[in-house]
Design a protein around this motif. Structure first.
Motif, PDB file in Angstrom:
ATOM      1  N   PHE A  16       0.815  -1.216   0.000  1.00  0.00           N
ATOM      2  CA  PHE A  16       0.000   0.000   0.000  1.00  0.00           C
ATOM      3  C   PHE A  16       0.851   1.270   0.000  1.00  0.00           C
ATOM      4  CE2 PHE A  16      -3.266  -3.051   0.861  1.00  0.00           C
ATOM      5  CZ  PHE A  16      -4.288  -2.579   0.051  1.00  0.00           C
ATOM      6  N   TYR A  23      -3.717   5.436  -5.622  1.00  0.00           N
ATOM      7  CA  TYR A  23      -4.802   4.581  -5.121  1.00  0.00           C
ATOM      8  C   TYR A  23      -6.193   5.127  -5.442  1.00  0.00           C
ATOM      9  CZ  TYR A  23      -7.911   1.973  -2.159  1.00  0.00           C
ATOM     10  OH  TYR A  23      -8.961   1.200  -1.717  1.00  0.00           O
ATOM     11  N   MET A  59      -8.669   0.341   8.654  1.00  0.00           N
ATOM     12  CA  MET A  59      -8.048   0.191   7.329  1.00  0.00           C
ATOM     13  C   MET A  59      -8.522   1.363   6.458  1.00  0.00           C
ATOM     14  SD  MET A  59      -8.291  -2.724   9.003  1.00  0.00           S
ATOM     15  CE  MET A  59      -9.806  -3.584   8.669  1.00  0.00           C
ATOM     16  N   MET A  88      -0.382   5.854   2.698  1.00  0.00           N
ATOM     17  CA  MET A  88      -1.825   6.138   2.764  1.00  0.00           C
ATOM     18  C   MET A  88      -2.071   7.197   3.840  1.00  0.00           C
ATOM     19  SD  MET A  88      -3.117   4.214   0.396  1.00  0.00           S
ATOM     20  CE  MET A  88      -4.595   3.227   0.305  1.00  0.00           C
ATOM     21  N   PHE A 128     -13.335  -1.985   2.258  1.00  0.00           N
ATOM     22  CA  PHE A 128     -12.293  -2.658   1.453  1.00  0.00           C
ATOM     23  C   PHE A 128     -11.021  -2.949   2.237  1.00  0.00           C
ATOM     24  CE2 PHE A 128     -14.787   0.265  -1.291  1.00  0.00           C
ATOM     25  CZ  PHE A 128     -15.613  -0.707  -1.821  1.00  0.00           C
ATOM     26  N   LYS A 131      -9.753  -7.802   2.803  1.00  0.00           N
ATOM     27  CA  LYS A 131      -9.117  -8.795   1.922  1.00  0.00           C
ATOM     28  C   LYS A 131      -7.656  -9.085   2.251  1.00  0.00           C
ATOM     29  CE  LYS A 131      -8.745  -5.305  -1.643  1.00  0.00           C
ATOM     30  NZ  LYS A 131      -9.592  -4.466  -0.834  1.00  0.00           N
TER      31      LYS A 131
END
Ligand SMILES: C[S@@+](CC[C@H](N)C(=O)[O-])C[C@H]1O[C@@H](n2cnc3c(N)ncnc32)[C@H](O)[C@@H]1O
Length: 249
Positions: A16, A23, A59, A88, A128, A131
């Motif tokens: 990430f 993104y 997240m 992020m 999201f 996962k």
């Protein structure tokens, strides 16, 4: 030397960190705008009652769900966003300056190693972020959800999922396994990080097992499918009393 697992927090952080610059554009564009719609639907599923509330965006990425959350619930007092990736986080902070920074705190940490307080949240929302966890990590996330919610507190998770039935499954797999990697090769100088996100998505399946884990933790849960199962989610609340699954006021 053994390869690191793709579920190792350091491995996920690196993926990430490398994706963070592109993104927002990539996820919106490559999902044909569905990710925005699903974030809004996740906030609707949260069904947070009106009134002051404090909660977690787990997240959180670059804070993509905040506009939906604050539009639906203008009286939210505080959102604590948690994300493991520095890239992020930095982009989320840039976003905070143009949004209501005084409402939002950002914690850069592995959510499963963080010390979020017991019964500290009126809500948990997460879009999201399921996962990149394996089964054991999902179990720990379910326990954390139960622990940090106040009695009556609400939660909603959503994740892109593997649709059942070949009419949707074929184009879905084609998109993840062929189109995404090709676009990365052509336009992102050969990077394979978004393709990696595709691998997490196909491994994930859907949110039904995570829903069962939340139920085992004593939470009232409802599993939901969105757009023929291309995304699935789970929403619910922590009963006010453990022995009686009462709906919160
Ligand atoms: C696909 S992005 C979702 C971001 C955002 N919530 C959205 O709606 O687009 C998944 C995010 O989960 C974060 N993440 C993955 N594992 C994590 C962990 N163990 N603790 C905290 N954040 C994590 C990643 O850094 C990434 O920003």
């Amino acid at each position: 030397m053994t390869e690191p697992s793709i579920y190792d927090p350091d491995f996920v952080r690196n993926v990430f960190d490398r994706c963070s610059g592109k993104y927002i554009a990539f996820s919106t564009w490559m999902s044909f705008g569905f990710t925005e719609r699903w974030r809004r639907q996740c906030v609707e599923a949260l069904a947070l009652p009106a009134g002051p509330a404090t909660g977690y965006d787990l997240m959180a990425g670059t804070g993509e769900v905040w506009p939906h959350l604050l539009a639906a619930h203008p009286d939210i007092e505080r959102i604590v966003a948690v994300d493991i990736s520095r890239g992020m986080h930095e982009r989320a902070m840039q976003r905070l300056h143009v949004m209501r920074a005084d409402y939002i705190e950002f914690i850069e940490d592995d959510v499963l190693a963080s010390d979020l307080g017991d019964e500290s949240a009126d809500f948990i929302v997460s879009t999201f972020g399921l996962k990149t966890f394996n089964e054991n990590q999902h179990r720990r996330l379910a326990a954390l959800t139960s622990r940090v919610l106040k009695p009556g507190g609400r939660f909603a998770y959503i994740e892109a999922s593997d649709p059942k039935g070949w009419t949707l499954r074929l184009p879905y797999l084609f998109h993840l396994k062929v189109v995404l990697p090709m676009i990365e090769r052509l336009f992102l100088r050969g990077a394979q990080d978004f393709a990696m996100i595709g691998t997490y998505s196909t491994n994930f399946g859907d949110a039904s097992e995570f829903a069962a884990m939340l139920r085992e933790q004593g939470l009232q849960t409802e599993f939901r499918r969105y757009f023929f199962g291309c995304a699935t989610g789970v929403r619910g609340f922590k009963p006010v009393r453990r022995d009686a699954a009462t709906t919160p006021e």
